[in-house]
Design an enzyme around this catalytic site. Sequence first.
Site, PDB file in Angstrom:
ATOM      1  N   HIS A  29       0.805  -1.219   0.000  1.00 24.44           N
ATOM      2  CA  HIS A  29       0.000   0.000   0.000  1.00 24.44           C
ATOM      3  C   HIS A  29       0.841   1.273   0.000  1.00 24.44           C
ATOM      4  O   HIS A  29       1.871   1.365   0.641  1.00 24.44           O
ATOM      5  CB  HIS A  29      -0.929   0.006   1.216  1.00 24.44           C
ATOM      6  CG  HIS A  29      -0.208  -0.136   2.531  1.00 24.44           C
ATOM      7  ND1 HIS A  29       0.328   0.943   3.205  1.00 24.44           N
ATOM      8  CD2 HIS A  29       0.070  -1.223   3.273  1.00 24.44           C
ATOM      9  CE1 HIS A  29       0.888   0.533   4.327  1.00 24.44           C
ATOM     10  NE2 HIS A  29       0.757  -0.772   4.387  1.00 24.44           N
ATOM     11  N   ASP A  30       0.387   2.234  -0.792  1.00 26.62           N
ATOM     12  CA  ASP A  30       0.954   3.585  -0.848  1.00 26.62           C
ATOM     13  C   ASP A  30       2.345   3.650  -1.456  1.00 26.62           C
ATOM     14  O   ASP A  30       2.994   4.708  -1.388  1.00 26.62           O
ATOM     15  CB  ASP A  30       0.969   4.232   0.543  1.00 26.62           C
ATOM     16  CG  ASP A  30      -0.412   4.292   1.168  1.00 26.62           C
ATOM     17  OD1 ASP A  30      -1.253   5.035   0.627  1.00 26.62           O
ATOM     18  OD2 ASP A  30      -0.664   3.601   2.175  1.00 26.62           O
ATOM     19  N   GLY A  69       5.023  -1.081   2.789  1.00 24.62           N
ATOM     20  CA  GLY A  69       4.207   0.085   2.512  1.00 24.62           C
ATOM     21  C   GLY A  69       4.989   1.383   2.442  1.00 24.62           C
ATOM     22  O   GLY A  69       6.058   1.528   3.045  1.00 24.62           O
TER      23      GLY A  69
END
Length: 265
Positions: free
Chosen positions: A121-122, A139
């Site tokens: 994520h991200d 992440g």
Amino acid sequence: MAKIHPTAIVHEGADLHESVEVKAYAVIHENVKIGEGTIVGEHCVIDGHTTIGKNNVFYRFCSIGGIPQDKKYNNEITYLEIGDNNTIREYVTINTGTSQDVGVTRLGNDNWIMAYVHIAHDCQIGSHTIIANTVQLAGHIHVGDWAIIGGMSAAHQFIHIGAHSMTGGMSSIRQDIPPYVLGAGQPYKPAGINSEGLKRRGFTAEQIQVLREAYKVIYLRQLPLPDAITELKRLQGQHPDCADHLQVFLDFFSTSGRGIGRNNH
């Protein structure tokens, strides 16, 4: 109409360009948008609020746009954006973002993502990168354009990996890697400038030599980082043909969050 195999499942709310090909047993969920010429291989799953550009190839068994592997995630809407001309090999997983960051995971253009890579994520991945087999990116990681990450390497969350850098296989990346730098190890250790890669991308011998001088300033002269940055700016003034490349160095240090581990050279 897109070319969709009879065994594939494509939600009626998905938005596929008419030239998209979806192969056997693939599943495409409601909030997915896929651009011209993209191929979705057998058994791929594309989920989430995911936007995919033109001429990408997803090989079999990819999982794209799944929810973040983050306990703080609470089913809020977050996004995944993938650009154009990417090759994404078998069993790659790419998750959407989280509200704790920008809320979007991004992959640029012309990237070569090999089998079993995880992009969490991200993450913000640039363009023209090579991420080799089984690389694991936690992440919030940023990877600059033209970076190469060797197979079976793993990177700590919030790491920044600079443009044109090259990391050898099986590396444990716990701190930021500046642009142009070559290195490897457990933990990662810098070993010089990625001169061969720079030659292939059209950097001149003079520019590479100036970047070697910049490497010495950062890693070998044992200057406090503010003094090293001042010295890099001095190099800029002396070498106008390399000023833009040195600026990439300087911009990197202004955004680096975890430090570069200069004492492990």
